[in-house]
Write an enzyme that holds these catalytic residues in place. Structure first.
Site, PDB file in Angstrom:
ATOM      1  N   ASP A 125      11.451  21.907  12.874  1.00  0.00           N
ATOM      2  CA  ASP A 125      10.742  22.382  14.451  1.00  0.00           C
ATOM      3  C   ASP A 125       9.132  22.392  14.143  1.00  0.00           C
ATOM      4  OD1 ASP A 125      10.880  23.421  16.897  1.00  0.00           O
ATOM      5  OD2 ASP A 125      10.624  25.192  16.350  1.00  0.00           O
ATOM      6  N   ASP A 140      11.621  28.430  13.135  1.00  0.00           N
ATOM      7  CA  ASP A 140      11.114  29.869  12.975  1.00  0.00           C
ATOM      8  C   ASP A 140      12.248  30.688  13.844  1.00  0.00           C
ATOM      9  OD1 ASP A 140      10.737  29.075  15.609  1.00  0.00           O
ATOM     10  OD2 ASP A 140       8.642  29.452  15.737  1.00  0.00           O
ATOM     11  N   ASP A 151      15.661  28.159  18.686  1.00  0.00           N
ATOM     12  CA  ASP A 151      16.295  27.238  18.286  1.00  0.00           C
ATOM     13  C   ASP A 151      17.541  27.530  17.461  1.00  0.00           C
ATOM     14  OD1 ASP A 151      14.732  28.196  16.058  1.00  0.00           O
ATOM     15  OD2 ASP A 151      13.407  26.678  15.598  1.00  0.00           O
TER      16      ASP A 151
HETATM   17  P1  ADP Z   1       8.269  23.552  19.526  1.00  0.00           P
HETATM   18  O1  ADP Z   1       9.168  22.410  19.253  1.00  0.00           O
HETATM   19  O2  ADP Z   1       7.043  23.058  19.347  1.00  0.00           O
HETATM   20  O3  ADP Z   1       8.599  24.791  18.662  1.00  0.00           O
HETATM   21  P2  ADP Z   1       9.279  24.857  21.988  1.00  0.00           P
HETATM   22  O4  ADP Z   1      10.630  24.319  22.427  1.00  0.00           O
HETATM   23  O5  ADP Z   1       9.241  26.456  21.532  1.00  0.00           O
HETATM   24  O6  ADP Z   1       8.454  23.911  20.948  1.00  0.00           O
HETATM   25  O7  ADP Z   1       8.279  24.866  23.399  1.00  0.00           O
HETATM   26  C1  ADP Z   1       8.202  23.345  23.671  1.00  0.00           C
HETATM   27  C2  ADP Z   1       6.982  23.392  24.637  1.00  0.00           C
HETATM   28  O8  ADP Z   1       7.305  23.994  25.888  1.00  0.00           O
HETATM   29  C3  ADP Z   1       5.482  23.712  23.857  1.00  0.00           C
HETATM   30  O9  ADP Z   1       5.008  22.999  23.296  1.00  0.00           O
HETATM   31  C4  ADP Z   1       4.924  24.239  25.415  1.00  0.00           C
HETATM   32  O10 ADP Z   1       4.432  23.178  25.925  1.00  0.00           O
HETATM   33  C5  ADP Z   1       5.996  24.726  26.257  1.00  0.00           C
HETATM   34  N1  ADP Z   1       6.247  25.992  26.301  1.00  0.00           N
HETATM   35  C6  ADP Z   1       7.369  26.928  25.767  1.00  0.00           C
HETATM   36  N2  ADP Z   1       7.249  28.067  25.920  1.00  0.00           N
HETATM   37  C7  ADP Z   1       6.210  28.527  26.389  1.00  0.00           C
HETATM   38  C8  ADP Z   1       5.334  29.436  26.818  1.00  0.00           C
HETATM   39  N3  ADP Z   1       5.908  30.689  26.863  1.00  0.00           N
HETATM   40  N4  ADP Z   1       4.187  29.411  27.567  1.00  0.00           N
HETATM   41  C9  ADP Z   1       3.680  28.145  27.600  1.00  0.00           C
HETATM   42  N5  ADP Z   1       4.227  26.972  27.166  1.00  0.00           N
HETATM   43  C10 ADP Z   1       5.407  27.282  26.383  1.00  0.00           C
HETATM   44 MG    MG Z   2       9.959  26.533  18.449  1.00  0.00          MG
END
Ligand code: ADP
Ligand code: MG
Length: 624
Positions: free
Chosen positions: A319, A512, A516
């Site tokens: 991730d 993390d 996920d």
């Molecule tokens: P990663 O694969 O980088 O861990 P996540 O699935 O956690 O990504 O989140 C993917 C995307 O969704 C982030 O890059 C962001 O653009 C958006 N996102 C997710 N949660 C939030 C939040 N709480 N506030 C703003 N953007 C968010």
């Molecule tokens: Mg993440």
């Protein structure tokens, strides 16, 4: 050595002394009217009475085929055909082997117990102005505890007063202390080094990090590796088969040749050789040592099956946020459209008040002011997109491009590289904030180390934009990057990668633990990192890296490989030596002495080899 082991050592020495004395008499003593041989029964009984007794008792209980039985019939048989010194020797050697093994197992246990030492004995709790020392179990959530320098943090909590450095080595294998001050989380199991801390507990003892970790390590032996299962099944069939084989060996050639004494002796040798202890003991001990060794460097493995899978890692999927990058974003620019900069940041920070996502945390940090919770309502997190909340009665959306498309608001793309967080009401676009994350210092090294360890493919999955994903992927030298993924898309990607890998290789997913969990459980091995204090991660993963360094994974793979190769060495070595001597036995070329060596010598060597799993990781720890 324990008392019991010391007693055994005394018995061994006494029997060995007696044996030598009788043997000397037998060879060099004056000829007497009565023979010397009955004297051999004295050392025999000193060393073997408990084996005979256990064999009898087991037969009475209907559990005939165990190693006590094999040893009992082999030695009693030897006595019956007049092989006195051999009988004593076999028993003596067997007991030496058993003692050696007991000491080795005890040593591994103690190493793991050293880790278990993280269990706190008591907590100092403030009640009605007084400081009481109580069992950590009796402290409730929200009470205030006091931790003096030198004491172990008994329960997870938040610092109310004081600042100090914490030694997390017992949990993470990391020797650098971690500084804490008012408002920081403290994790149970760490040692308070410098200052007095007053801490408000946020969890009950049973839910605290320490209790979780202990639970996990204690239960890791219930999940057996395939190699271990194979040995258990093998032993169940093997022993009866050997006894039948010995019977046949005693009877058939004797009927043909008429040489009963010779073939009965060969059958007894066959029995001595075939005792499966070397395998039955050394293989689980190897895995036990591997898991124990890994936990000492802050890698918790929930079962030997996962250790085995880790050793076969072929595809490693990461991730991005919080795993390969620090997950601590800096606000680099704000581009307001309909409002001023300060209001844009305030709106975003308020909407993100309840989210645990690293992006949310960074926006709150950048805003850095007291949040009036009365202004916030109807908060909803939209996984992989962002959040939605009512701020001052107006619905706002904070998130990525996809979120903006979903609500149909026209957004402006950003020319800067970084993660763009858009802010919009249901109708109007307010502007965006660009934040940037940093790659972890050891991420590049981690990817390279995995490659060097034979991992065929490294992949990064991220919900972030392709531009950011590609940039990180290039910087780290990853083979594949898939960006713009929702949590469900990550599962699909992992499934495709699972289908594409070779059947023997394993797919390892490292995350993390923040949104996920589905991928963690779909992978062959789910690895959560930065787990210090994160319950969700500890629960969902098969392997837990206590600190947040991706390079620990490569170390975990190395320990797993070493463990598996030692287990395989032991199996090959034990079966190999036995096969050779059995063959010699069948040809009538092996004697009792060779048989005893094949059995106990192999066991001692295999057990000594098994304990290397624990040692190597100790060395690595020192070498760091
Ligand atoms: P990663 O694969 O980088 O861990 P996540 O699935 O956690 O990504 O989140 C993917 C995307 O969704 C982030 O890059 C962001 O653009 C958006 N996102 C997710 N949660 C939030 C939040 N709480 N506030 C703003 N953007 C968010
Ligand atoms: Mg993440």
């Amino acid at each position: 050595m324990t008392k019991k082991q010391k007693k055994m050592l005394t018995r061994i020495l006494a029997a060995a002394g007696g044996f030598v004395a009788v043997a000397l008499l037998d060879h060099f003593g004056p000829a007497l009217p009565a023979p010397y041989w009955p004297l051999y029964l004295i050392p025999y009984l000193i060393i073997g009475w408990d084996i005979l007794w256990k064999a009898l008792r087991n037969i009475a209980h209907g559990q005939v085929f165990d190693e006590n039985f094999l040893m009992a019939i082999a030695t009693v048989g030897a006595l019956c055909i007049g092989e006195f010194p051999e009988a004593v020797f076999v028993m003596l050697f067997y007991q030496i082997g058993e003692l050696f093994q007991a000491v080795a197992v005890g040593r591994s246990r103690r190493s793991i117990a050293a880790l278990m030492d993280i269990r706190p004995d008591s907590a100092n709790v403030e009640r009605e102005g007084e400081l009481l020392e109580v069992d950590p179990d009796e402290v409730e959530i929200g009470e205030t505890i006091v931790i003096r320098p030198g004491e172990r943090v008994p329960i997870d909590g938040v610092v109310l007063e004081g600042s100090s450095a914490l030694n997390t080595a017992a949990l993470t294998g990391e020797s650098l202390p971690r500084d804490v001050a008012v408002g920081d989380d403290v994790i149970s199991g760490c040692i308070n080094l410098t200052g007095l801390l007053r801490v408000r507990t946020t969890k009950a003892f049973g839910e605290s990090t320490v209790a979780k970790i202990l639970d996990l390590v204690e239960n890791s032996s219930t999940k057996k590796a395939k190699t271990e299962q194979f040995i258990t099944r093998f032993a169940r069939w093997y022993t009866p088969a050997v006894v039948i084989g010995a019977l046949l060996l005693a009877v058939i050639p004797s009927l043909v040749t008429g040489e009963w004494a010779k073939w009965v002796e060969q059958a007894l040798i066959f029995l001595v050789i075939s005792c499966p202890c070397a395998l039955v003991i050394s293989v689980p001990l190897t895995f036990f040592g591997g898991i124990g060794g890994a936990s000492r460097v802050g890698i918790l493995v929930k079962g030997s099956n996962y250790l085995e899978a880790l050793a076969r890692a072929e595809v490693v999927v990461f991730d991005k946020t919080g795993t390969l990058t620090q997950g601590v974003f800096n606000v680099t620019a704000t581009h307001p459209d309909q409002c001023d900069k300060a209001r844009l940041l305030e709106t975003a920070a308020l909407a993100e008040s309840y989210s645990t996502h690293p992006i949310a945390r960074s926006l709150r940090d950048a805003y850095n002011r007291e949040v009036d919770e009365g202004r916030i309502g109807n908060v909803a997190e939209i996984a992989g997109r962002g959040v939605k909340a009512d701020i001052d009665g107006v619905t706002v959306y904070v998130g990525n491009d996809k979120l903006m498309e979903d609500i149909g608001v026209k957004w402006r793309p950003c020319h800067r590289v970084g993660t763009t967080v858009h802010v919009a009401t249901g109708e109007a676009y307010l502007g965006h904030i660009v934040i940037s994350d940093q790659v972890k210092p050891d991420a590049r090294e981690a990817v390279a180390a995995l490659k060097a360890a034979g991992v065929r493919k490294t992949v990064m999955l991220t919900g972030d934009s392709p531009a950011v994903g590609e940039a990180v992927g290039r910087e780290l030298g990853l083979d594949e990057v898939h960006a713009g993924l929702l949590p469900a898309d990550k599962v699909t990607q992992v499934e495709e990668l699972l289908a594409g890998k070779s059947p023997k290789g394993a797919l390892c997913f490292v995350g993390d633990g923040i949104n996920d969990a589905p991928v963690l459980s779909r992978a062959d091995v789910g690895v959560a990192m930065g787990a210090l204090g994160s319950d969700a991660a500890i629960e969902a993963a098969d392997v837990v890296l206590m600190d947040d360094k991706p390079s620990k994974l490569a170390k975990g793979v190395a320990i797993a490989r070493k463990t598996l190769s030692i287990a395989n060495q032991n199996i090959a070595f034990a079966l190999g030596v036995k096969a050779v001597i059995l063959l010699l036995g069948l040809l009538g070329k092996a004697n009792m002495w060779a048989g005893a060596f094949a059995d106990v010598g192999v066991m001692v060597i295999a057990v000594a080899n098994a304990t290397r799993t624990l040692k190597t990781s100790n060395d690595e720890k020192k070498g760091r």
